[in-house]
Design an enzyme around this catalytic site. Sequence first.
Site, PDB file in Angstrom:
ATOM      1  N   TRP A   1       0.838  -1.210   0.000  1.00  0.00           N
ATOM      2  CA  TRP A   1       0.000   0.000   0.000  1.00  0.00           C
ATOM      3  C   TRP A   1       0.867   1.252   0.000  1.00  0.00           C
ATOM      4  CZ3 TRP A   1      -2.379   2.334   4.993  1.00  0.00           C
ATOM      5  CH2 TRP A   1      -1.462   2.247   6.057  1.00  0.00           C
ATOM      6  N   ASP A   2       2.141   1.063   0.353  1.00  0.00           N
ATOM      7  CA  ASP A   2       3.103   2.162   0.314  1.00  0.00           C
ATOM      8  C   ASP A   2       2.970   2.978  -0.974  1.00  0.00           C
ATOM      9  OD1 ASP A   2       3.950   0.023   2.021  1.00  0.00           O
ATOM     10  OD2 ASP A   2       5.931   0.937   2.164  1.00  0.00           O
TER      11      ASP A   2
ATOM     12  N   LYS B   1       1.686   0.246  16.530  1.00  0.00           N
ATOM     13  CA  LYS B   1       2.945   0.360  15.783  1.00  0.00           C
ATOM     14  C   LYS B   1       2.986   1.661  14.995  1.00  0.00           C
ATOM     15  CE  LYS B   1       5.444  -2.129  12.123  1.00  0.00           C
ATOM     16  NZ  LYS B   1       5.282  -3.160  11.080  1.00  0.00           N
ATOM     17  N   GLN B   2       1.850   2.037  14.416  1.00  0.00           N
ATOM     18  CA  GLN B   2       1.857   3.168  13.501  1.00  0.00           C
ATOM     19  C   GLN B   2       0.449   3.727  13.371  1.00  0.00           C
ATOM     20  OE1 GLN B   2       2.429  -0.111  10.380  1.00  0.00           O
ATOM     21  NE2 GLN B   2       2.301   1.762   9.169  1.00  0.00           N
TER      22      GLN B   2
ATOM     23  N   GLU C   1       0.211  -3.037  12.813  1.00  0.00           N
ATOM     24  CA  GLU C   1       0.468  -4.479  12.742  1.00  0.00           C
ATOM     25  C   GLU C   1       0.814  -5.127  14.084  1.00  0.00           C
ATOM     26  OE1 GLU C   1       3.332  -4.525   9.577  1.00  0.00           O
ATOM     27  OE2 GLU C   1       1.793  -4.438   8.011  1.00  0.00           O
TER      28      GLU C   1
END
Lengths: 770, 770
Positions: A357-358, A610-611, A497
């Site tokens: 998806w980056d 995580k993000q 994640e």
Amino acid sequence: MQVIKKVEELMSDAKWLVFQEEYNKLNGKYETLFALTNGYMGIRGTFEEGSEGERPGSFIAGIFNRGEAQVRELVNVQNWMRLKIYIEGKEIRPDRCELLEFQRILDMKKGVLFRKTVVKDDKGRVTKIEGYRFVSRSNRHRSAIRFFITPLNYEGVIGVENLIEGTALNSATHPKYRVKHLKVVKNESICKSGIYLETATTDENKRIAVGSTLRIYNLEDINRENIAFFRRFIPLGENSAEYLEFKGEREKTVVVDKFAVTYTSRDVEKDLLKNAVENDLFDFVSRGFDEELEKHIAEYDKLWSVADITIEGDEEADIALRFNIFHLMSSVNEKDPWVSIGAKGLHGEGYKGHVFWDTEIFMLPFFIYVYPEAARTLLMYRYNMLDAARRNAALNGYKGAQYPWESADTGMEETPKWGFDYKGNPVRIWTGDLEHHITADVAFAVWEYFRATNDIDFMLNFGAEIILETARFWASRCEYVEELDRYEINNVIGPDEFHEHVNNNAYTNYFAKWNIKKGLEMLNFLKENYPDYYYAITHKISLTPEEVEKWKEVERKIYIPYDKEKKLIEQFEGYFEKKDYVIEKFDENNMPVWPEGVDVTKLGDTQLIKQADVVMLMLLMPEEFDEETKRINYEYYEKRTMHKSSLSPSMYAIMGLKVGDHRNAYQSFIRSAKVDLADNQGNAVEGIHAASCGGTWQVAVFGFGGLEIDREGTLNINPWLPEKWDKLSYKVFWKGNLLEVIVTKEDVLVKKLEGKGNVKVKVKGKEIVL
Amino acid sequence: MQVIKKVEELMSDAKWLVFQEEYNKLNGKYETLFALTNGYMGIRGTFEEGSEGERPGSFIAGIFNRGEAQVRELVNVQNWMRLKIYIEGKEIRPDRCELLEFQRILDMKKGVLFRKTVVKDDKGRVTKIEGYRFVSRSNRHRSAIRFFITPLNYEGVIGVENLIEGTALNSATHPKYRVKHLKVVKNESICKSGIYLETATTDENKRIAVGSTLRIYNLEDINRENIAFFRRFIPLGENSAEYLEFKGEREKTVVVDKFAVTYTSRDVEKDLLKNAVENDLFDFVSRGFDEELEKHIAEYDKLWSVADITIEGDEEADIALRFNIFHLMSSVNEKDPWVSIGAKGLHGEGYKGHVFWDTEIFMLPFFIYVYPEAARTLLMYRYNMLDAARRNAALNGYKGAQYPWESADTGMEETPKWGFDYKGNPVRIWTGDLEHHITADVAFAVWEYFRATNDIDFMLNFGAEIILETARFWASRCEYVEELDRYEINNVIGPDEFHEHVNNNAYTNYFAKWNIKKGLEMLNFLKENYPDYYYAITHKISLTPEEVEKWKEVERKIYIPYDKEKKLIEQFEGYFEKKDYVIEKFDENNMPVWPEGVDVTKLGDTQLIKQADVVMLMLLMPEEFDEETKRINYEYYEKRTMHKSSLSPSMYAIMGLKVGDHRNAYQSFIRSAKVDLADNQGNAVEGIHAASCGGTWQVAVFGFGGLEIDREGTLNINPWLPEKWDKLSYKVFWKGNLLEVIVTKEDVLVKKLEGKGNVKVKVKGKEIVL
């Protein structure tokens, strides 16, 4: 013939340059920073002569192979770049000589890598070796190296060995994972001079053909007469080599031009490959190094004329941002709709060259606003993989099209099933099975592109089909829970994640809902405006009115976990019941420190993430949430985000700027901009952080530059500049018009540079028409 | 199972050991000194882990290829020896770590190379890696390495990579001459565990097959249970590799046994090669490392029981002489009559693995007297090449058999036509065209062997044919000069290679005369004693009585340039008219310094010579010249010999001892004995000086030991000991009897150790019967 430009004559101003001042253990990092790519192929910034501990890499977009590897991976193909130097038969290498002078310089304006070395061998012979190389953006099959060799205190026979190295391995430094993807098919000389190495991938027999030749002449000889008195072609198993000798004279500079040409069976029929290489190589050599270099630089000039962003008052940020843009725009091939940009570009083997998806979420905005043609090509890759996505969906028991979490050349799921923890224990990797939001991310990117470009041709012919087939996937993916009369999406991984096998991840469910809604809108839009396309597409994908009815129901009833009282979106169902740790300490780089008492092996039991996840959702769909909701959720999740992804700080920075928290914006921007330059993740050697390049651009333009599209689809500009910045100027395409935005502390200037018709924009809430 | 011997437990006494105490630039020399060979194959003493600047080499006797090279050359085949170590995935090599301890030791008694290293990596992890390797003399296809790996201050996963490297090149360090002789045919795993790499030579498709596997267990575990928990086979293009992991524990020693097996299509049919390798490898592994090692050591014990020479009072000389004998006897394969010993053994690529007169004249005496079975095999190589020698003669317009100056596997002339001087200018090499004495040298060696062994079976079936066909060559080679009523041999090169295109070289003419005479004698001998053989052979080679009559005339009338008054043999016709320079100065190593005024580019115009020529003649045929002639000629030529061949000083030393000039004998002996140990020619890296090994033995036995056969065929012993020597003892076979000679300053003791019947010898002129 063109005049030969020496290193200093060719080099651009300092703001375009990135330096390596020392030969040392950081060479691996610089191999990535100094990788040159044109989207068709990429070559790491290794030394031509070879060097202890190097990690050479040469990649061609779309050339993947599985072979003995876990999954298909971008093949480290034969390396055209090797050029060895011998003085009286003795090999000269930077790691085996005393380096009296050493410098390498990446010229981002021109896409040229310079080198300046003075080496002293163990016999005291001092040689100056300067030069430059480029991978042509004009004719993407071409690449070249020029050396200026000057014996400073001796004379003698100098040998130059031109090599194409077919010994390349993937994961070469990991004995456990080493893989050989290539077999040598031909190792031959080229009739018109030069060497030729053709390899084949072990699985599908894809061919990679590289030809190369040298020209050696005195710098001061305008006729460039050959001075090599000896030449020999030597097939050395997996390496193709030719060796030439010339007489080196004291303080006399000799030019060695190395020409290389690369084609694959993706470009040309197998049987015609050698011919194609020979012809292009001969044409290249005939027209000369300098003509191709000029054309290459002209292409970069064109790209920079839109892409460059200037930050005045902060040279570090200015150059670092430029560095990110350089590698991002270098990584795309706007002409090849069968490849996309991998998470590590064509700069290294990290993530096996896979597309995540980056690309759509982090990199694509840059291309949409700066280089729409390339953005369309990147989306065409997803369109070309649509059949594979249909197959993925079917294999998993769903309808429509399911994009793989990791995508390579076939479009099938390429996420490895197993990894290893730091102790070497196998760890099941679930992202390929569960991180489903990618499918909506692709549809979202199609919409983003269309919204910014109004490219109706793309939407009608390709984009709509993606949106419909992904909508269809989600309608089949959602599970009806009768007791609650709602649709759920269970057992997924969201952007965060740390938490696997979660139910009803807000980001995923919201995107699914959006995707289905957009599918329904698209059907109406087509039916009303383009009935031919409506009939064609519904017949093509066998979509019935009954199925569409089902979509409507699913869309209406998708469950989004939300605490109405607190206005807090729950990242996933049950998240708020997890152990709550709040980040209180930050390390010397202002990165979060694990709160005391956290068991890092059981992060899934905590609210630490995580993000960016919910914040990401609000960032991508700003029109869906009011300001208060954004602020409350930003504040809640910001305290619980460990930023263990390089993409996370930049997203928080943008959201922070939007909700008025400017505290970390600048630092996050610099961290993101320098993730490779400073190697602050310690893994720059694996390849460029391409998504971070895109994220960095987004902080500059969407964050500090304040670009945002509001609910009405109007371009808003609400900038905010860090203290030390005097001026920020950037350019964007908006619906076919090229706009320039110049922001100072006092003022915002928006200019229309190209395009016909009026453009309405809102600057700091004030509507203006350009 | 046998007990595992650690390094210290296996190692022999100091008098059997050669040490490398430092890892440094001399590694290349030690690669040669520590090369292990069993006559079938040889492997250079490179480090298992690999090391910067190394010159790995793996050779198999009889495996030659021309390919892109100038002439056929001994192929540097795939290297079975590589064994790489990784700590937690990080490669450990001597050149990339801190070496806390380092020692390598060649055990000449056992034919085992030991290593003791303690390395510290950049994370401070200290690992002891000791071990040994051998190339089996018992089963020549087998070789093995044992590592003892002990993590001294850490624990962690240790990886071991077992490699067969097919990337080997010939002349790898010379970009101008690099050659790839092999193509990889199979790179596969072995069903019963292990890796397999089969290659094919590019010209004749000769196959080389190597299989290897590892066994890893704890040192203290007498059951040797497997401790590797991970194994993966990885075909890496030209390299075959398997990677294993085990858990390294602090101060716990793990044994890694590497087994390797090598076969070629010279040994086994192509289709059965993999099978042969698999079976032998599995048998090797099943019986175990230690059983093969024991058998190997037993073979060396057997060889040393005859070959060893003891020098008391001079440890340096004692060990140095042993070193020469070790490599000489290791280089022979008494079972393969299709190969001989090249000038550099199986120890390096020097002289392309070619066989020169070095074998027959310098090395063979050792084998004749110490290992007659091997001497016979070496001569059988020449017999097997007799057809090729006949073809050589025919191609050059001669009759009979002409042996090539440089011989490889086919027996055809393999001397390169062109070399390059130090400036890179091409230089015509004439030895292959003109250095004809080799043909008589071979015949001479046949006779020498027969005289010492009385091996009538060999002489009747093989030797006689060589003597007759070479005699025939000379009869046709000699040109009749009517005016002078004599036969001449014009346009040759004698042993002294400073003078090319000379007429009537005394050595050549004398040997030609001798060869024809010996042919005539042989005919008579056969006719009288073995008439069946006489008829068989004369019919076989179509030799008529008329031709034999011609031989007689030629033999009688061959011209030998000789100054009767001065009793001086003229090296060649006109030699005495050349500019006369006499050597007066010697350098710090007592080597001659060019006399003032000499033009080194025109040495052919001077009386300076490269090496023993007339002196060589007198040495090889002592019975042909009286004492005075020997002394006069020795004195004359000694002053004019530049000793630019490593073979020359030792020959002068022997002759000096014979004529009573003891001045230089000891120094020449030491220089010859240490030519590789001290690398006093600077080219030890190219391989062992095998002829010098033989020459060194000759100085010890023929020189100091005083062994000589007189005109009557009686063994004479007239020893002379250097001042510091207390005792010299050696053993020789003489006509089937094994004699031991023990020389002290006071006494000479001769003992018969084996053999039946009486043996007559003369000690210092006094006849005794044993």
